[in-house]
Motif scaffolding. Structure first.
Motif, PDB file in Angstrom:
ATOM      1  N   TYR A  32     -15.230   7.043  12.769  1.00  0.00           N
ATOM      2  CA  TYR A  32     -15.330   7.257  11.332  1.00  0.00           C
ATOM      3  C   TYR A  32     -14.492   6.201  10.643  1.00  0.00           C
ATOM      4  CZ  TYR A  32     -15.206   9.704   6.827  1.00  0.00           C
ATOM      5  OH  TYR A  32     -15.335  10.035   5.509  1.00  0.00           O
ATOM      6  N   TYR A  36     -10.848   3.242   1.041  1.00  0.00           N
ATOM      7  CA  TYR A  36     -10.204   3.881  -0.091  1.00  0.00           C
ATOM      8  C   TYR A  36      -9.871   2.826  -1.145  1.00  0.00           C
ATOM      9  CZ  TYR A  36      -9.674   8.299   2.398  1.00  0.00           C
ATOM     10  OH  TYR A  36      -9.919   9.477   3.064  1.00  0.00           O
ATOM     11  N   GLN A  38      -7.349   2.234  -4.457  1.00  0.00           N
ATOM     12  CA  GLN A  38      -6.127   2.765  -5.063  1.00  0.00           C
ATOM     13  C   GLN A  38      -5.734   1.930  -6.275  1.00  0.00           C
ATOM     14  OE1 GLN A  38      -2.495   2.700  -2.683  1.00  0.00           O
ATOM     15  NE2 GLN A  38      -1.751   4.574  -3.670  1.00  0.00           N
ATOM     16  N   GLY A  41      -0.123   3.497  -9.398  1.00  0.00           N
ATOM     17  CA  GLY A  41       0.361   4.800  -9.844  1.00  0.00           C
ATOM     18  C   GLY A  41      -0.532   5.964  -9.489  1.00  0.00           C
ATOM     19  N   LYS A  42      -1.580   5.708  -8.719  1.00  0.00           N
ATOM     20  CA  LYS A  42      -2.517   6.769  -8.337  1.00  0.00           C
ATOM     21  C   LYS A  42      -2.581   6.891  -6.823  1.00  0.00           C
ATOM     22  CE  LYS A  42      -3.949   7.264 -12.626  1.00  0.00           C
ATOM     23  NZ  LYS A  42      -3.652   8.496 -13.416  1.00  0.00           N
ATOM     24  N   GLY A  43      -3.083   8.039  -6.362  1.00  0.00           N
ATOM     25  CA  GLY A  43      -3.332   8.194  -4.948  1.00  0.00           C
ATOM     26  C   GLY A  43      -4.629   7.502  -4.545  1.00  0.00           C
ATOM     27  N   PRO A  44      -4.782   7.183  -3.276  1.00  0.00           N
ATOM     28  CA  PRO A  44      -6.031   6.552  -2.820  1.00  0.00           C
ATOM     29  C   PRO A  44      -7.214   7.492  -3.018  1.00  0.00           C
ATOM     30  CG  PRO A  44      -4.289   6.356  -1.172  1.00  0.00           C
ATOM     31  CD  PRO A  44      -3.806   7.331  -2.200  1.00  0.00           C
ATOM     32  N   LEU A  46     -11.348   8.080  -2.030  1.00  0.00           N
ATOM     33  CA  LEU A  46     -12.415   7.671  -1.117  1.00  0.00           C
ATOM     34  C   LEU A  46     -13.502   6.926  -1.886  1.00  0.00           C
ATOM     35  CD1 LEU A  46     -13.666   7.847   1.749  1.00  0.00           C
ATOM     36  CD2 LEU A  46     -14.911   9.849   0.909  1.00  0.00           C
ATOM     37  N   PHE A  89      -8.099  -0.135   0.912  1.00  0.00           N
ATOM     38  CA  PHE A  89      -7.645   0.128   2.276  1.00  0.00           C
ATOM     39  C   PHE A  89      -8.828   0.552   3.137  1.00  0.00           C
ATOM     40  CE2 PHE A  89      -3.120  -0.109   1.674  1.00  0.00           C
ATOM     41  CZ  PHE A  89      -2.901   0.296   0.365  1.00  0.00           C
ATOM     42  N   TYR A 102      -5.845   9.222  10.453  1.00  0.00           N
ATOM     43  CA  TYR A 102      -6.380   7.939  10.041  1.00  0.00           C
ATOM     44  C   TYR A 102      -5.375   6.843  10.377  1.00  0.00           C
ATOM     45  CZ  TYR A 102     -10.024  10.116   7.113  1.00  0.00           C
ATOM     46  OH  TYR A 102     -11.105  10.825   6.657  1.00  0.00           O
ATOM     47  N   PHE A 104      -4.625   3.212   8.993  1.00  0.00           N
ATOM     48  CA  PHE A 104      -4.994   2.405   7.838  1.00  0.00           C
ATOM     49  C   PHE A 104      -4.753   0.924   8.091  1.00  0.00           C
ATOM     50  CE2 PHE A 104      -6.179   5.182   4.409  1.00  0.00           C
ATOM     51  CZ  PHE A 104      -5.697   6.414   4.818  1.00  0.00           C
ATOM     52  N   GLY A 105      -5.596   0.111   7.479  1.00  0.00           N
ATOM     53  CA  GLY A 105      -5.335  -1.311   7.411  1.00  0.00           C
ATOM     54  C   GLY A 105      -4.212  -1.592   6.432  1.00  0.00           C
ATOM     55  N   THR A 106      -3.840  -2.862   6.336  1.00  0.00           N
ATOM     56  CA  THR A 106      -2.676  -3.247   5.537  1.00  0.00           C
ATOM     57  C   THR A 106      -2.974  -3.345   4.048  1.00  0.00           C
ATOM     58  OG1 THR A 106      -3.201  -5.512   6.143  1.00  0.00           O
ATOM     59  CG2 THR A 106      -1.454  -4.428   7.399  1.00  0.00           C
ATOM     60  N   GLY A 107      -4.248  -3.287   3.677  1.00  0.00           N
ATOM     61  CA  GLY A 107      -4.598  -3.303   2.270  1.00  0.00           C
ATOM     62  C   GLY A 107      -4.972  -4.682   1.757  1.00  0.00           C
ATOM     63  N   ARG A 109      -5.406  -6.563  -2.057  1.00  0.00           N
ATOM     64  CA  ARG A 109      -5.249  -6.456  -3.504  1.00  0.00           C
ATOM     65  C   ARG A 109      -6.316  -7.336  -4.160  1.00  0.00           C
ATOM     66  NH1 ARG A 109       0.663  -6.561  -6.014  1.00  0.00           N
ATOM     67  NH2 ARG A 109       0.692  -4.822  -4.565  1.00  0.00           N
TER      68      ARG A 109
END
Lengths: 114, 113
Positions: A32, A36, A38, A41-44, A46, A89, A102, A104-107, A109
């Motif tokens: 799976y 995500y 993000q 100031g907010k949560g991730p 989906l 992410f 999960y 997670f990858g490093t993200g 921007r």
């Protein structure tokens, strides 16, 4: 074995362009792969997710491409808009443990220029 | 999906004190998780909150520092104990049902002076 590698770290795209973010995983037991989004100031939240039984999934302007043999998957954002500017992410999950954890990858921007 | 709330949304604390963060979801869920997200970084899983039993901690995180409770299927707390400036971070809870994806709360932004 548990890592998910994500690239690029940052991305600047012109409005209307295509944003592409890539991820590679090591654990062949992953079944799976969610993405995500993000905002500061907010949560991730989906965005879109895929399972390895399909090679592509599309939802609106967002598409996941999945290459099981290469253990890679990518997010394509078509017609990118300034409102898409956020951190993205990827993640991998699954396996024998069934804990639904999960990795997670490093993200990435993303900045979309108007 | 699920509607998740966290309290407090942010706090500024003194070194050596403890802070308890609450996570409330609008319906019963199978799993609840606690993550830490340091500024500009990815999400790191602290522990899985198990209903009616001790939480399962990830490598590098211990119960004495991050005690977790989960008294029922809609509520969990994470305590950050004996805080230091290195604990300054965003703490996120997430929830999931079997076969479903994880949904995240809005996060608690913690600053330790």
């Amino acid at each position: 074995q548990q890592q998910v590698k994500q690239s690029p770290q940052s991305l600047i795209v012109q409005k209307g362009g295509i944003s592409i973010i890539n991820c590679a995983y090591e654990n062949t037991a992953f079944d799976y792969f969610p993405w995500y989004q993000q905002f500061p100031g907010k949560g991730p939240a989906l965005l879109i997710a895929i399972r390895p039984d399909v090679s592509e999934k599309k939802e609106g302007r967002f598409t996941i491409s999945f290459n099981k043999s290469a253990k890679q998957f990518s997010l394509h954002i078509m017609d990118s808009q300034p409102g898409d500017s956020a951190t993205y992410f990827c993640a991998g999950s699954g396996g024998v443990s069934g804990t639904y954890k999960y990795i997670f990858g490093t993200g990435t921007r993303l900045k979309v220029l108007a | 999906s699920a509607v998740i709330s966290q309290k407090p949304s942010r706090d500024i604390c003194q070194r050596g004190t403890s802070l308890t963060i609450q996570c409330q979801v609008d319906s019963q869920v199978t799993m609840m998780f606690w993550y830490r997200q340091q500024p500009g970084q990815s999400l790191t899983l602290i522990a899985t909150a198990n209903q009616g039993s001790e939480a399962t901690y990830e490598s590098g995180f211990v119960i004495d520092k991050f005690p977790i409770s989960r008294p029922n299927l809609t509520f969990s707390t994470l305590t950050v104990s004996n805080m230091s400036p290195e604990d300054s971070s965003i703490y996120l809870c997430s929830v999931a049902r079997v076969g479903d994806t994880q949904y995240f709360g809005p996060g608690t932004r913690l600053t330790v002076l």
